[in-house]
Design a protein around this motif. Sequence first.
Motif: not given
Length: 782
Positions: A433-436, A549-556
Amino acid sequence: MALVGQKAFYLGQLLQKGHPVVPGVVIPATIFQEFLAQVNWSDPLFEDIPNSWLRLNIEDWQQLQAIAQHLRRAILATSLPPELKQSIVEITGHWHPATLIVRPSLGFVSGKRSDSAKANLEPFLRTSALMISQICKLEDAALERAIQHLWADFFGAKSLFYWQRLGIPLHQIQLSTLIQPISAAIAAGTVRLVDNHVEIQATPGLGMAIARGEVVPDTYHVQALERIVTGKKLGIRTVAYRTIAPTSNAQPLQIQILDVAQQESFALEEEQIIHLATLGQQVLTEVGAPVELEWVLHHHNGTPILEFTQVIPLKSTPVPSNVQSSSVAKALSDRESTQALMSEALLVAAGTAASLGHAIAPAWILQVEDDLPSELPTGSIIVTKTLPLEWLPLLKNAAAIVMEQGSLTSHSAIVARALSIPAVVGALHATNKIQAGDFLWVDGDRGQVYRVPQSFKAHPASFADRAASQSLAHSIDSETVRPAIYTQLMVNLSHLEPLETLMTLPIDGIGLIRAELLAPLILGTKHPATWLQKHTSTELIAGFTKSLLPLAQAISPRPIFYRSLDLRPQEFRPLTSVSSSSQPEWGLRGTRSYQVNPALFDLELAALAQMQQAGATNLCLLLPFVRTVEEFEFCRKRVEQAGLTQHPAFQLWIMAEVPSVLFLLPDYVKAGVQGISLGTNDLTQLLFNLDRNQPQAGVKIDERHPAAKRAIAQLIRQAQENNIPCSICGEAPVSYPELIPDLIRWGITSISVAPESVETTYQAIAQAERTLRLEAIRLPFS
């Protein structure tokens, strides 16, 4: 204590008091010092190692490695004294297990050291985190080699770096050696006792999988005096360390890859959990202070036996004394800056808060399979699956650490706390989920990682003002500090709340989002069947995806439980129906309607699958108004055909709102139900043949009625018996908060309420848990 070290000392104390402890023999620190005096160092610099300060330039990693290798080679080339070997053989000769473990047990001699230096040394002495325990066969040569390797590890580059970083001279460290037999371990882990609340962590096989941060262990919460398991959380364990009968070719320690069934099964059974919690409670009473115990469950003559391997006194982690004031800390302590950051911060990962503190810095992704990097950009946040101890020198430049694996007791977490580096462990999928280069805010107090815009670019620093950090994390008054709660608190959504509002709530996920109340955002004023006559299924899938999708990604990575469409006519009156004159057909509610016409359900599943493929792996499905096991099996097969079950984080739950579930829950579990959510509104209505949408003249029946309470209690206890979680998403906890203590006493896993009720429910849960703890403490004296 300095003679035998903390580990051996505390185990001896337990043994004297009759508690089950793995037996062992201790080589005292004086023997190690005498051994060092006999080593041929081949360099005058090291001739007085036992009394040396050994000042090193830890910034020069290559020089540090070279010195460490020289010291290790000299130790490995020196034989143990014959009298020592003979004494060990005499003691271990009668041990039946063919495998031994050689552990470090550290102490320190008194010296002129500041209180802060002693505080820094304490966590290292309690855990021996930097030295790797050795596993060997019960053979003379193998045991000697294991002792040599342990003693050589005392001078490893990572250890030299650590001691020098903390300003601890070598001659004040006392290394004793603890040798113990190990049998075939069923499970191992830790048990933590605080205020009569018992938290147990467990993993299959030996506990080194936890110590090395290679698994996220199972977690159990127990009220020890009441002998009640109040909560279970399945960990993420793909490997287990096990011992085997050693042969001439095979090593006694092997890594087992756990199959799917083993990964989805808890490491401990109910009776084992209660037994372990009870033993822990006894130790707590005798020690007189909170402690953490390491334990192992193993076979002895075919019988499972629970024994302790280590006892660790717990101490509150102080705010680091070496925090430097900076422009970032000062800016963030300002209320306006706090609100600005919260409005633009996006939660990208969450896990366990392993080391206090906050940092804002760019991310540096480290892959475990890569070689040791030559350097880390100063002020970077390390994001990795796990952090091998060989990489410890990288921490000198790190602003914070984020790891996908690990727990509070893993070596990396311990070292991070000792070095006052903010750390979050168990942050699932963080490296994906995190990019360099992403700018991150690591909240080491809450175990959360946010992505922030580069406008907040600044030198990383811990927050000097703890009140400001609380305000930043919770967006509440800076003097308000929430007590810890063990019951999960989730939120019900009937419409899409602004993300910035949700992100400030102290929630563990979204317990219910009702699809039919999101329908107007997608369908306008049309009934789904009418809407599909003029639109394509692709448009419907795109509409669901755009909304969720924005909600799921934010709460993940926190879960979001999507409840599929339950087309109740009275709730669709504002919409244009297919036939406005048709009467409500109660028999076609929920999953029964899917059997009659599965097309719309299939489109919902396709939308969920599309979101899952887009990275929303925290989406779970909640089936509404399920009457029979056959209805569930029909839906489960279509869920499997949609590909949703291929992701391990996906869960398929049912609403427990039709009274038939009171008699069929074990059958539902066998058919594949992974959890239930209590819909107390419909459950109460159907138990008493009420219409909750119509006034009941002269009738005052609600969830507080004895029949309703017994039904709720029965479902919670049945869920526990069948090892599945049980949530409640009805309005009862908010309408009647006096029910919350009963729900917790019965063993509810989570409580899900509307966003506006989160704060009051949080405090009600905290008060109920505190009351129940006090009741448990008073019980023996009543």
